[in-house]
Design an enzyme around this catalytic site. Sequence first.
Site, PDB file in Angstrom:
ATOM      1  N   ASP A  16       1.133  -0.630  -0.260  1.00  0.00           N
ATOM      2  CA  ASP A  16       0.050  -0.308   0.006  1.00  0.00           C
ATOM      3  C   ASP A  16       0.543   1.110   0.243  1.00  0.00           C
ATOM      4  O   ASP A  16       1.904   1.750   0.825  1.00  0.00           O
ATOM      5  CB  ASP A  16      -0.758  -0.281   0.821  1.00  0.00           C
ATOM      6  CG  ASP A  16      -1.569   1.186   1.568  1.00  0.00           C
ATOM      7  OD1 ASP A  16      -2.451   1.037   1.262  1.00  0.00           O
ATOM      8  OD2 ASP A  16      -1.466   1.277   2.172  1.00  0.00           O
ATOM      9  N   ASP A 114      -2.886   2.697  -5.312  1.00  0.00           N
ATOM     10  CA  ASP A 114      -2.549   2.130  -4.972  1.00  0.00           C
ATOM     11  C   ASP A 114      -2.052   1.316  -4.186  1.00  0.00           C
ATOM     12  O   ASP A 114      -1.346   1.299  -2.911  1.00  0.00           O
ATOM     13  CB  ASP A 114      -2.755   4.088  -4.072  1.00  0.00           C
ATOM     14  CG  ASP A 114      -4.106   3.859  -2.437  1.00  0.00           C
ATOM     15  OD1 ASP A 114      -4.586   2.877  -3.105  1.00  0.00           O
ATOM     16  OD2 ASP A 114      -3.712   4.326  -2.039  1.00  0.00           O
ATOM     17  N   GLU A 115      -2.542   0.363  -4.244  1.00  0.00           N
ATOM     18  CA  GLU A 115      -2.538  -0.995  -3.505  1.00  0.00           C
ATOM     19  C   GLU A 115      -2.396  -2.325  -4.718  1.00  0.00           C
ATOM     20  O   GLU A 115      -2.816  -2.213  -5.669  1.00  0.00           O
ATOM     21  CB  GLU A 115      -3.734  -0.884  -2.962  1.00  0.00           C
ATOM     22  CG  GLU A 115      -3.485  -2.042  -1.609  1.00  0.00           C
ATOM     23  CD  GLU A 115      -4.717  -1.429  -0.313  1.00  0.00           C
ATOM     24  OE1 GLU A 115      -5.543  -1.304  -0.125  1.00  0.00           O
ATOM     25  OE2 GLU A 115      -5.107  -3.266  -0.176  1.00  0.00           O
TER      26      GLU A 115
END
Length: 420
Positions: A16, A114-115
Site C-alpha cells: 500500500d 495505490d495498492e
Amino acid sequence: MYDYNLCPQYDILCIDLKSFFASVSCRLKGLDPETTKLAVVGDTKSMGSVVLAATPELKKLGIKTGSRLFEIPARSDIFIINPSMKIYLDYSMRITEIALKYVAPEDFHQYSIDEFFMDVTHSYHLFAASPRELARKIKTEIYEETLIECAVGIGDNLLLSKVALDIEAKHMPDGIAEWRYENVVEKMWHIKPLSKFWGINKKSEKKLNQRGIFNIGDLANYPHAYLKRDFGIIGVDWHLHANGIDFSKISEKHKVHSPSIAKSQILMRDYKFSETYVVLFEHVDEVTHRMRLMHQLAKTIQFSVGTKDGHIYRKQFTIKEGTNSEDVIMKRLWQELKKIADPYALYRTISVTLTNFIPDSQKQVSLFQDVDKMLKEEALMKTIDALKVKYGQLSVMRAISCTEASTLKLREGLIAGHKR
DNA sequence: TCTGGGGTCCTAGGACCC
DNA sequence: TCTGGGGTCCTAGGACCC
C-alpha cells in the site's frame, strides 16, 4: 475446525502506497510528506468537497479521507490541493514497473491505484533469503526511485497479506508485517469492531453483533451453517476469512467477470426533474466516450436519479445488439425514466452505468438502417472522441451544457478547444 | 449525518427455451 | 390439462471495496 495443511501456502505481498495522493502532491511541491500538513480535496473551490487524501500530520488533527473541506481549519501551515490524477497514475505506473522486476505479470495484481498484490512464492529466493527481506528490498527501492513510502503485508494467502497490512503493517515502524496460518488466533481473533476487517462493513457488523458476534474470533467460532443460512456465500467466506483461509489466486484476479463504466454525481443544489435531463445527457456522453476508447459496445444500461429525501428511482434496460451511441442510449433512458420518476420531486443524485460489453467489431447493421447516415454519425463520434482525448473533456460540448443545469465547468478563454 | 466517485459481486424472482 | 427439471438472460435491489 479447518486443516491448514490442506490450504494453499503462498508468499503473498500486499503493498500500500502511504497516503498516496497526498504524498505525491507533497513531493511535487518539494515538501516532505512526513512533516507536512496537506490535504488533496476533490475541488478546492467548493467548501463541501471531500478530502481524497491527507498526510499523517494532518490526520493527527482529525482530518481523514472523506472529511469535508470546511472541516479543515484555516491555517497557514495547512496546504489544500486539487488532485493531479495524471501524475498519480504516472507514479503508480512507475512503482508497478519496479514490482514487475520481482514477479511475472501473472503473479502481480493491481488492486487499486495505490495498492497491489505480488505472489513471490516462486521468485523471492532469486532476490532475497526470505519474503520479508524481499519486502524490505522492494520498499527501499520504491522510496529511492519515487520518494514515496509504502507499507507491506506478508501472508500465506491474499487475505492474510491484506489484513496483515491493514491491521499491523501500517502501524509498524518498519511498515512490514507478516501473518501466517499459525498467527491467526493471536493476530486476528481479537480484531474489533468487525468493520475493521476486510469485507465486513458497518451494516453487516450490526447484523453480526445481533448474533453475539463482536470480534473476529467470535466469527471464526460461530457455527458456519448458520452463517450460510443467513448470509449465503458471503457468510461462508466470512467464516473462512475469520480463520485466515482464502483460496483465491492472483492469476484468477486478472479476469474481471463483469466490467462496467460508471459516472455518478451528487448535485450541488436541488434539480427539477426536467433539469436532470441535461446532467444525465452529460453523463451518457462521458461514459459512451470512455467506452468507445475501449472499442466496446454496451448491452445493458443502468441509471438512477435520487431525490433529496433519499428516494432512488432506478432502472436498467438491455439493447440486444449493443450500442455505443449516446443518442440511442439517452433517448431510451429518458423514455424509461419519465415512466418511473416523480416529475415534481427535487433531485440530488444522478448516475449512469454501462455494463455487459461486447467488442465493437461485432456491431450489427440491420437491413433497414440507413447505412450512410450511420457511417456519418460514426465519423462524427470519432472526431469528437479524438478532440476530447487531445484537448480534454470540455473541448467539445453540447449546447444544453451551456444551460444553468450543466455540471460541466466552463473554462474561461476556451471555446470549442481553441484558446483565444 | 452527509454534497465523493468509480467499480465488482451477490441474491432473488421472472421470462423463456428445451 | 397438469407436472417437472435445467439453463440462460434480464431486472431490481443490496453490499462492499478503494
